[in-house]
Design an enzyme around this catalytic site. Structure first.
Site, PDB file in Angstrom:
ATOM      1  N   GLY A   1       0.838  -1.194   0.000  1.00 32.57           N
ATOM      2  CA  GLY A   1       0.000   0.000   0.000  1.00 32.57           C
ATOM      3  C   GLY A   1       0.866   1.234   0.000  1.00 32.57           C
ATOM      4  O   GLY A   1       2.070   1.149   0.289  1.00 32.57           O
TER       5      GLY A   1
ATOM      6  N   CYS B   1       5.339  -6.096   1.283  1.00 38.22           N
ATOM      7  CA  CYS B   1       5.706  -4.670   1.307  1.00 38.22           C
ATOM      8  C   CYS B   1       5.115  -3.981   2.548  1.00 38.22           C
ATOM      9  O   CYS B   1       5.527  -4.273   3.656  1.00 38.22           O
ATOM     10  CB  CYS B   1       5.283  -4.016  -0.006  1.00 38.22           C
ATOM     11  N   TYR B   2       4.126  -3.130   2.398  1.00 39.11           N
ATOM     12  CA  TYR B   2       3.509  -2.480   3.575  1.00 39.11           C
ATOM     13  C   TYR B   2       3.002  -3.542   4.550  1.00 39.11           C
ATOM     14  O   TYR B   2       3.081  -3.364   5.776  1.00 39.11           O
ATOM     15  CB  TYR B   2       2.353  -1.587   3.106  1.00 39.11           C
TER      16      TYR B   2
ATOM     17  N   HIS C   1       7.509  -7.207  -4.426  1.00 36.35           N
ATOM     18  CA  HIS C   1       6.218  -7.654  -4.970  1.00 36.35           C
ATOM     19  C   HIS C   1       6.395  -8.928  -5.812  1.00 36.35           C
ATOM     20  O   HIS C   1       6.803  -8.845  -6.970  1.00 36.35           O
ATOM     21  CB  HIS C   1       5.602  -6.541  -5.830  1.00 36.35           C
TER      22      HIS C   1
ATOM     23  N   GLU D   1       4.101 -10.687  -7.049  1.00 35.02           N
ATOM     24  CA  GLU D   1       3.000 -10.845  -7.988  1.00 35.02           C
ATOM     25  C   GLU D   1       3.234 -10.194  -9.350  1.00 35.02           C
ATOM     26  O   GLU D   1       2.521 -10.476 -10.304  1.00 35.02           O
ATOM     27  CB  GLU D   1       1.693 -10.301  -7.367  1.00 35.02           C
TER      28      GLU D   1
ATOM     29  N   ASP E   1     -20.171 -10.899 -20.636  1.00 31.25           N
ATOM     30  CA  ASP E   1     -20.600 -11.095 -19.242  1.00 31.25           C
ATOM     31  C   ASP E   1     -22.085 -11.454 -19.149  1.00 31.25           C
ATOM     32  O   ASP E   1     -22.459 -12.447 -18.520  1.00 31.25           O
ATOM     33  CB  ASP E   1     -20.335  -9.845 -18.396  1.00 31.25           C
TER      34      ASP E   1
ATOM     35  N   LYS F   1     -12.669 -11.040 -15.491  1.00 32.13           N
ATOM     36  CA  LYS F   1     -13.096 -11.193 -16.888  1.00 32.13           C
ATOM     37  C   LYS F   1     -12.543 -12.472 -17.543  1.00 32.13           C
ATOM     38  O   LYS F   1     -13.261 -13.199 -18.208  1.00 32.13           O
ATOM     39  CB  LYS F   1     -12.614  -9.974 -17.684  1.00 32.13           C
TER      40      LYS F   1
END
Ligand code: XMP
Length: 535
Positions: free
Chosen positions: A62, A94-95, A181, A183, A240, A390
Site C-alpha cells: 500500500g 511490502c507495507y 512484490h 506478484e 458477461d 473477466k
C-alpha cells in the site's frame, strides 16, 4: 445474490487490501494456481475476516507509511490472536510486512536508500519461501520504509544488495513477509515464491476449478429461484451478460426471459450479429426491442457524459419495467429475479489512497451498472459472476459452450456509442460515421491477427472539423480517434503499439471510404491518467 458457496472451499486465501495498485493482481495470480482467493479491505472488521474462514491471509502492499501521522490503515484489533489461535498462515507483502513487524514489536524506519524498481536479492535462509541459501533473484521493489529490527522469533531470509531486509519469517508463528512484490512480472521468480508459500509452507491444495464453479453456481441459482419463479435478464451483446444468462438458463431453462435492447447506440450490424448468436448458438429465449428512437430523442442536445449515462440508464429501466409487465400479463405472475453480469473488479472493496478523503465503504463503479438500479426495485438480483474476473468469465463461457468468437469479444460499455461520440450523439450523422470507422478498424485488427492480443479496440468520433484535401477538393470534415489498449481487467491499461504500416493502411482506408472524415489520430495514453473510454 447468487454467489459461490464459500463454505465448500477449505483453501481460501484471503487478501487484506491496504491500497496497493497490485492487490488485484495477487488475487488473480493465486487463482491462476487453482486456489480460490478473495480480497477485502484491510481495515474490515474482524468478523468479516472470520466469517470467510480463510486458510491463509495475505496482507497487501500500500502507499502508506506505518509512521504517517494520519492513522495509517491496519488490520483490526484481535487479528493477530485470531490467526495465531486458528493456525492461519500470514504473508505480508511490502507495507504488509512492515505492518507485521511494527505490530509485533519490531522497528520500521525510513530507509537510508529508498528502493524502487528492479533489484537483486540474496537468499540467506532456504526451506520456507526460498529453496536454498545463496540463491540470487531479481525482484521488483517499491518502498521507502524498511524493517530495521525484527520482532522476537523472526529471521531475515533474504536481503537486498544494499543490505536491507527483503524477506522474513517466523516459522513457529506461521508469519512470513516479503518486502518486494512477487506478484508482478518484473519479479520473474515471484510466482515460484507464491507457489512455495501456498503449497509447501501452508499446505494448500490447488482444487479450485471452473467446472466446479459452474456446477456450484447452477445449484445455487436453482435453490434460489425455486421450481416456479421466473427470471429476467438484459443481454448487452457482451460476454458477461451472455455467460450469466447461459448459466441461469442451464439452471432453470425457459423460465429465464432475456431482452436485448437496440438503443440506437450499437455498433455496425450489432443487433443482427448478436441476435443470431443468442438464438442459433446459445438457444436463449430472447426478445429484441427496437427502442432507438426513444433513446435518441431523449439524448438530443445532451453533451455532459454523466447526464448521457443517467438518461440511458433510466430508459433501460423503463424498458425492463415494460418487459416485466408484459411478462406478468403473459405468465399470470410477475418475474421475481433479475440477472446481472456484475464482475468481481466492480465490487472489490479497497483501501482508499491516502489523502483521498474517501471512506473504506463498499464502492461500486456506478457507471458500470447501466445507470444504477432503482432503490425500490422489487426484483431480487442474481449475480452469478460476482466473484469472477473477466478472463475467468471467458473460461466459464467456454465450459458452457458459448462460441469462441463471442467469448473473446472485446468489452463494450453499457451506454454504447454514446460514450464514444463526444458531445451530442444525435448531431449530424456522427453515429453512422463512427459505426463505419469502427468496423474498418476492428476488421483490420482481425485481418492482421491482432484481435486477441488487444483487450479493447474502438474508434471515437470527435465533434471537431479540420481542413483537408481529398480529390483536389478542400474538405472541412471530422476527426476520428483510434483507441486500442492492453489490460488485465480494465482497471489499468497500456496503449497498444501497432506497426506504422498497419496504422497507415487503416487511416487510408477510413479516409477513402467514410464520407465526412478527413483525419485520423491515435490515442497514446495509458490508464491512468486516462480512462479507456473517452467519456
Ligand atoms: P474506463 O473507461 O472506466 O473503462 O477506463 C473500463 C472498462 O469499463 C468499460 N466501461 C463501461 N462498461 N458501462 C459499462 O458497462 C459503462 O458505463 C462503462 N464505462 C466504461 C470500458 O469499456 C472498459 O472496458
Amino acid at each position: 445474490m447468487a454467489a459461490l458457496n464459500l463454505n465448500n472451499s477449505s483453501n481460501l486465501v484471503l487478501i487484506l487490501d491496504f491500497g496497493s495498485q497490485y492487490t488485484h493482481l495477487i488475487t488473480r495470480r493465486i487463482r491462476s494456481l487453482s486456489v480460490l482467493s478473495l480480497c477485502i479491505s484491510g481495515t474490515s472488521p474482524l468478523s468479516s475476516i472470520t466469517s470467510l474462514n480463510p486458510r491463509v491471509i495475505i496482507l497487501s502492499g500500500g502507499p502508506h507509511s506505518v509512521h504517517s501521522a494520519d492513522s495509517p490503515p491496519t488490520f483490526p484489533d484481535g487479528f493477530l490472536d485470531y490467526v495465531q489461535s486458528n493456525g492461519i498462515h500470514v504473508l505480508g507483502i511490502c507495507y504488509g510486512l512492515q505492518l507485521l513487524v511494527q505490530k509485533l514489536g519490531g522497528a520500521v524506519k525510513p530507509g537510508v536508500a529508498q528502493e524502487y524498481g528492479r533489484m537483486e536479492i540474496s537468499v540467506e535462509r532456504g526451506g520456507g519461501l526460498f529453496e536454498a541459501a545463496g540463491e540470487k533473484q531479481t525482484v521488483w521493489m517499491s518502498h521507502g520504509d524498511e524493517a530495521v529490527y525484527l520482532p522476537d522469533g523472526f529471521h531475515v531470509t533474504a536481503r537486498s544488495q544494499q543490505g536491507s531486509v527483503a524477506a522474513i519469517e517466523s516459522v513457529e508463528r506461521r508469519l512470513y513477509g516479503l518486502q518486494y512484490h512477487p506478484e508482478v512480472t518484473h519479479s520473474p521468480r515471484g510466482m515460484e515464491t507464491l507457489r512455495r508459500f501456498l503449497f509447501n509452507v501452508c499446505g494448500v491444495t490447488g482444487d479450485w476449478k471452473m467446472q466446479d464453479v459452474m456446477e456450484e453456481e447452477i445449484k445455487v441459482i436453482k435453490d434460489m429461484v425455486g421450481p416456479n419463479d421466473h427470471v429476467i435478464c438484459a443481454l448487452s451483446g457482451g460476454v458477461d451478460s451472455a455467460v450469466a444468462a447461459t448459466l441461469v438458463h442451464r439452471a432453470i431453462g425457459d423460465r429465464l426471459h432475456c431482452i436485448f435492447v437496440d438503443n440506437g447506440l450499437l455498433r455496425y450490424k450489432e443487433r443482427e450479429r448478436v441476435m443470431s448468436t443468442f438464438q442459433s448458438d446459445l438457444h436463449l429465449p430472447v426478445t429484441c426491442v427496437d427502442a432507438s428512437d426513444q433513446f435518441l430523442t431523449k439524448l438530443k442536445g445532451v453533451v455532459d457524459p454523466e447526464v448521457k449515462r443517467k438518461i440511458i440508464g433510466k430508459e433501460f429501466i423503463n424498458i425492463f419495467d415494460d418487459f416485466a409487465h408484459d411478462l406478468e400479463q403473459k405468465l399470470g405472475e410477475r418475474p421475481g429475479f433479475l440477472v446481472q453480469g456484475t464482475l468481481y473488479p466492480d465490487v472489490i472493496e479497497s483501501c482508499p489512497p491516502p489523502g483521498s478523503g474517501k471512506t473504506h465503504s463498499h464502492t461500486i463503479k456506478s457507471h458500470h451498472n447501466v445507470g444504477g438500479l432503482p432503490k425500490d426495485m422489487k426484483l431480487k438480483l442474481i449475480e452469478p459472476l460476482k466473484l469472477l474476473f473477466k478472463d475467468e468469465v471467458r473460461q466459464l463461457g467456454r465450459i458452457l459452450n458459448v462460441p469462441e468468437a463471442f467469448v473473446k469479444r472485446h468489452p463494450f460499455p453499457g451506454p454504447g456509442l454514446a460514450v464514444r461520440v463526444l458531445g451530442d450523439v444525435t448531431e449530424g450523422n456522427a453515429l453512422d460515421i463512427l459505426r463505419q470507422v469502427d468496423e474498418i478498424f476492428i476488421q483490420s485488427i482481425k485481418d492482421a491477427g491482432l484481435y486477441d492480443s488487444i483487450w479493447q479496440a474502438f474508434a471515437v468520433f470527435l465533434p471537431v472539423r479540420t481542413v483537408g484535401v481529398q480529390g483536389d477538393q478542400r474538405t472541412h470534415s471530422y476527426v476520428v480517434a483510434l483507441r486500442a489498449v492492453t489490460s488485465e481487467d480494465g482497471m489499468t491499461a497500456d496503449w497498444y503499439y501497432f506497426e506504422h504500416k498497419f496504422l497507415d493502411d487503416v487511416a487510408r482506408k477510413i479516409c477513402n471510404s467514410v464520407r465526412g472524415v478527413n483525419r485520423v489520430v491515435q490515442d497514446i495514453t495509458s490508464k491512468p491518467p486516462s480512462t479507456i473510454e473517452w467519456e
